[in-house]
Design a protein around this motif. Sequence first.
Motif, PDB file in Angstrom:
ATOM      1  N   ILE A 108       0.868  -1.179   0.000  1.00 12.75           N
ATOM      2  CA  ILE A 108       0.000   0.000   0.000  1.00 12.75           C
ATOM      3  C   ILE A 108       0.906   1.229   0.000  1.00 12.75           C
ATOM      4  N   ILE A 109       0.664   2.129  -0.918  1.00 11.89           N
ATOM      5  CA  ILE A 109       1.457   3.360  -1.032  1.00 11.89           C
ATOM      6  C   ILE A 109       0.624   4.531  -0.528  1.00 11.89           C
ATOM      7  N   SER A 110       1.227   5.354   0.317  1.00  7.70           N
ATOM      8  CA  SER A 110       0.539   6.554   0.783  1.00  7.70           C
ATOM      9  C   SER A 110       1.498   7.734   0.723  1.00  7.70           C
ATOM     10  N   HIS A 111       0.916   8.928   0.685  1.00  6.31           N
ATOM     11  CA  HIS A 111       1.692  10.169   0.658  1.00  6.31           C
ATOM     12  C   HIS A 111       1.299  10.975   1.891  1.00  6.31           C
ATOM     13  N   ARG A 112       2.295  11.337   2.689  1.00  4.32           N
ATOM     14  CA  ARG A 112       2.045  12.056   3.927  1.00  4.32           C
ATOM     15  C   ARG A 112       2.787  13.392   3.872  1.00  4.32           C
ATOM     16  N   HIS A 113       2.046  14.457   4.063  1.00  4.54           N
ATOM     17  CA  HIS A 113       2.576  15.806   3.877  1.00  4.54           C
ATOM     18  C   HIS A 113       2.855  16.456   5.238  1.00  4.54           C
ATOM     19  N   TYR A 114       3.940  17.228   5.291  1.00  3.71           N
ATOM     20  CA  TYR A 114       4.376  17.862   6.531  1.00  3.71           C
ATOM     21  C   TYR A 114       4.831  19.296   6.262  1.00  3.71           C
ATOM     22  N   LEU A 115       4.898  20.074   7.347  1.00 10.77           N
ATOM     23  CA  LEU A 115       5.574  21.363   7.342  1.00 10.77           C
ATOM     24  C   LEU A 115       6.878  21.180   8.113  1.00 10.77           C
ATOM     25  N   ALA A 116       7.993  21.479   7.473  1.00  8.90           N
ATOM     26  CA  ALA A 116       9.293  21.329   8.116  1.00  8.90           C
ATOM     27  C   ALA A 116       9.802  22.688   8.586  1.00  8.90           C
ATOM     28  N   ASP A 117      10.321  22.734   9.815  1.00  6.18           N
ATOM     29  CA  ASP A 117      10.956  23.930  10.374  1.00  6.18           C
ATOM     30  C   ASP A 117       9.998  25.120  10.418  1.00  6.18           C
ATOM     31  N   ALA A 118       8.736  24.868  10.722  1.00  8.04           N
ATOM     32  CA  ALA A 118       7.744  25.941  10.818  1.00  8.04           C
ATOM     33  C   ALA A 118       7.540  26.329  12.288  1.00  8.04           C
ATOM     34  N   VAL A 119       7.185  27.594  12.516  1.00 10.33           N
ATOM     35  CA  VAL A 119       6.902  28.087  13.865  1.00 10.33           C
ATOM     36  C   VAL A 119       5.667  28.977  13.806  1.00 10.33           C
TER      37      VAL A 119
END
Length: 282
Positions: A108-119
């Motif tokens: 199963i393939i999934s795509h997970r999105h993030y915010l990096a180095d955010a404040v």
Amino acid sequence: MQVGGPLQSWGEHSAFNDRDTVAHPTRSGLIGLIASALGIPRDQAVGGTGDRDEPTLFERLGHLRFTVRHDRPGTRVRDYHTIGGGLPAHRTVPTAKGGRRGAGQTTIISHRHYLADAVFTIAVTAPEAPDPTELTTVCAAALAAPRWPLYLGRRSCPPGAPLVVATQVSDPVSELLTGVPLARVRPRTPHTTDREATVPVRFTADAPFPVGFPVTVSSRASVTSLNDEPVRLTQRDRVYRSRPSYAASCRLPADLCKGYGPAYLDELIAYLRPPAPQEADA
């Protein structure tokens, strides 16, 4: 309240194998974070049913209002995530019928999105609560000493710094404009003018900006809607409803920019603990 760390993710319309993030903390994510700090079990994270005289603690969290200052928007990253690949047939991903995925369908393939180095720095208020100060004080105490581990949208995203910036602030929204240091580097300019002495900062909120907030008239109307008002946050039955979202941009004094890392933390500590009068006069 301030949320920042290596990664954070604030899903708003995630479905199946595509786990999104919006560009700032969601209302459901922040209420869920506070509920975890308070130790509210999942089976009690249910909104009003109209059959109780007194609201539950989770229902009282619905009175909270969040004004979010985007100190550092971060960088969007995507994690290409796989489950079940390369395993023998008896250990592949289970199906709803109680079996296992067959050959050619094991991964199963999934795509997970993030915010990096955010404040983000957030003013937490409760103007419509029966006792606004009592509610925000209880929430601040829980965030300072949480009952359960806290995370920024997903369990893989722990906070990178203390969450509680200041308590007992008479006007938290105004403090975002003039008091709390910005977690960004001050821009270098060869000359100093009124415009160069300020930096553009974006704000989002779940209620109209108060009178006196330095925004245009158009910023007092909702710009979109988000499906992040929590109704139920139980383990297997999570329900949300839409609510209006407000956005604004204004220019703040560049002197609020205090850099990154240890330098910023030192400035934040100085803000939280101003020198005593005798120290200031020395």
